[in-house]
Design a protein around this motif. Structure first.
Motif, mmCIF file in Angstrom:
data_model
loop_
_atom_site.group_PDB
_atom_site.id
_atom_site.type_symbol
_atom_site.label_atom_id
_atom_site.label_comp_id
_atom_site.label_asym_id
_atom_site.label_seq_id
_atom_site.Cartn_x
_atom_site.Cartn_y
_atom_site.Cartn_z
ATOM 1 N N ASN A 144 -0.879 -0.949 1.590
ATOM 2 C CA ASN A 144 -0.243 -0.229 0.495
ATOM 3 C C ASN A 144 -0.979 1.034 0.060
ATOM 4 O O ASN A 144 -0.499 1.747 -0.821
ATOM 5 N N GLY A 145 -2.130 1.324 0.642
ATOM 6 C CA GLY A 145 -2.891 2.497 0.206
ATOM 7 C C GLY A 145 -3.217 2.369 -1.269
ATOM 8 O O GLY A 145 -3.724 1.336 -1.708
ATOM 9 N N ASP A 146 -2.868 3.380 -2.047
ATOM 10 C CA ASP A 146 -3.102 3.342 -3.499
ATOM 11 C C ASP A 146 -1.859 2.939 -4.279
ATOM 12 O O ASP A 146 -1.890 2.896 -5.502
ATOM 13 N N ALA A 147 -0.765 2.662 -3.582
ATOM 14 C CA ALA A 147 0.494 2.338 -4.256
ATOM 15 C C ALA A 147 0.407 0.967 -4.923
ATOM 16 O O ALA A 147 -0.211 0.041 -4.400
ATOM 17 N N ARG A 148 1.041 0.858 -6.073
ATOM 18 C CA ARG A 148 1.100 -0.429 -6.769
ATOM 19 C C ARG A 148 2.013 -1.386 -6.012
ATOM 20 O O ARG A 148 2.975 -0.969 -5.381
ATOM 21 N N ALA A 156 1.020 -11.715 0.277
ATOM 22 C CA ALA A 156 0.447 -11.508 1.616
ATOM 23 C C ALA A 156 -0.970 -10.948 1.541
ATOM 24 O O ALA A 156 -1.688 -10.947 2.536
ATOM 25 N N GLY A 157 -1.372 -10.499 0.372
ATOM 26 C CA GLY A 157 -2.689 -9.902 0.205
ATOM 27 C C GLY A 157 -2.642 -8.409 0.474
ATOM 28 O O GLY A 157 -1.633 -7.873 0.938
ATOM 29 N N LEU A 158 -3.742 -7.749 0.175
ATOM 30 C CA LEU A 158 -3.851 -6.309 0.356
ATOM 31 C C LEU A 158 -4.910 -6.006 1.408
ATOM 32 O O LEU A 158 -5.964 -6.652 1.434
ATOM 33 N N ARG A 159 -4.637 -5.030 2.232
ATOM 34 C CA ARG A 159 -5.543 -4.681 3.321
ATOM 35 C C ARG A 159 -6.974 -4.480 2.834
ATOM 36 O O ARG A 159 -7.915 -4.978 3.443
ATOM 37 N N HIS A 180 6.223 -1.958 1.908
ATOM 38 C CA HIS A 180 4.930 -1.600 2.482
ATOM 39 C C HIS A 180 4.791 -2.215 3.872
ATOM 40 O O HIS A 180 5.153 -3.376 4.072
ATOM 41 N N PRO A 181 4.228 -1.459 4.821
ATOM 42 C CA PRO A 181 3.984 -2.057 6.135
ATOM 43 C C PRO A 181 2.904 -3.124 6.046
ATOM 44 O O PRO A 181 2.015 -3.051 5.196
ATOM 45 N N ARG A 182 3.010 -4.115 6.910
ATOM 46 C CA ARG A 182 1.965 -5.130 7.016
ATOM 47 C C ARG A 182 1.151 -4.842 8.269
ATOM 48 O O ARG A 182 1.701 -4.358 9.261
#
Length: 190
Positions: A144-148, A156-159, A180-182
């Motif tokens: 998601n980069g900086d996107a909320r 799924a969690g955040l990278r 958002h891409p996974r």
């Protein structure tokens, strides 16, 4: 504050984290990726919780639970990839033939967020997989980069959280969640 992560073998702690407010509601119970689609659609209402109770009381628990001062505050689903629908996924690739484990769901109870619970859950899931002989563990978080990200879809969690835990980007996927891409993140356990 004392944080501890243990295998989800005490079912009575799991409904607090995964169960519905109404007993007849058809919530995920973290079964969507764990069981065949047909069974997932057949299990309705309380039968879903009963199925998870059987998993908790059976052989290998279906995940790990984080406890803060003895209270269940977080959940992570972890199992051999071969035992999940990720084994047959057309959107999340296989990197190689290793019998990896998958970590696909992280939930933190409201009121306990921003306290490091998700980081403790990732570490606990890694330890759990390692203790069960996994050569590697994969996750499929949002890039998601900086996107909320909506809390409901952040399961799924955040990278960045997986990177902080030592996971590395192993492959791109064609899976998209909440816009958002996974990505496929992996940690070698050997």
């Amino acid at each position: 504050m004392t944080m501890e992560v243990r295998p989800a073998s005490v079912f009575e702690d799991v409904p607090t984290l995964l169960g519905p407010k109404s007993p007849d509601a058809n919530v995920c119970w973290c079964l969507s990726y764990r069981i065949p689609s047909k069974l997932n659609h057949e299990l309705r209402g309380p039968a879903r919780g009963e199925y998870v109770a059987g998993l908790c009381r059976g052989g290998t628990p279906p995940g790990v639970v984080a406890y803060e001062d003895g209270e269940p505050v977080g959940w992570a689903a972890v199992a051999p990839r071969a035992d999940t629908s990720f084994a047959r996924s057309r959107t999340i690739p296989h990197v190689d033939e290793l019998p990896v484990w998958s970590l696909w769901c992280i939930r933190v109870r409201p009121g306990h967020r921003k306290k490091g619970v998700s980081h403790a859950l990732i570490a606990g899931a890694v330890d759990f997989a390692r203790d069960h002989g996994a050569p590697a563990i994969e996750a499929y978080p949002l890039d998601n980069g900086d996107a909320r990200v909506d809390q409901t879809m952040a399961y799924a969690g955040l990278r960045e959280n997986f990177e902080r835990a030592g996971f590395v980007h192993a492959a791109d996927t064609t899976s998209v969640l909440a816009g958002h891409p996974r990505v496929l993140m992996r940690l070698d356990l050997r």
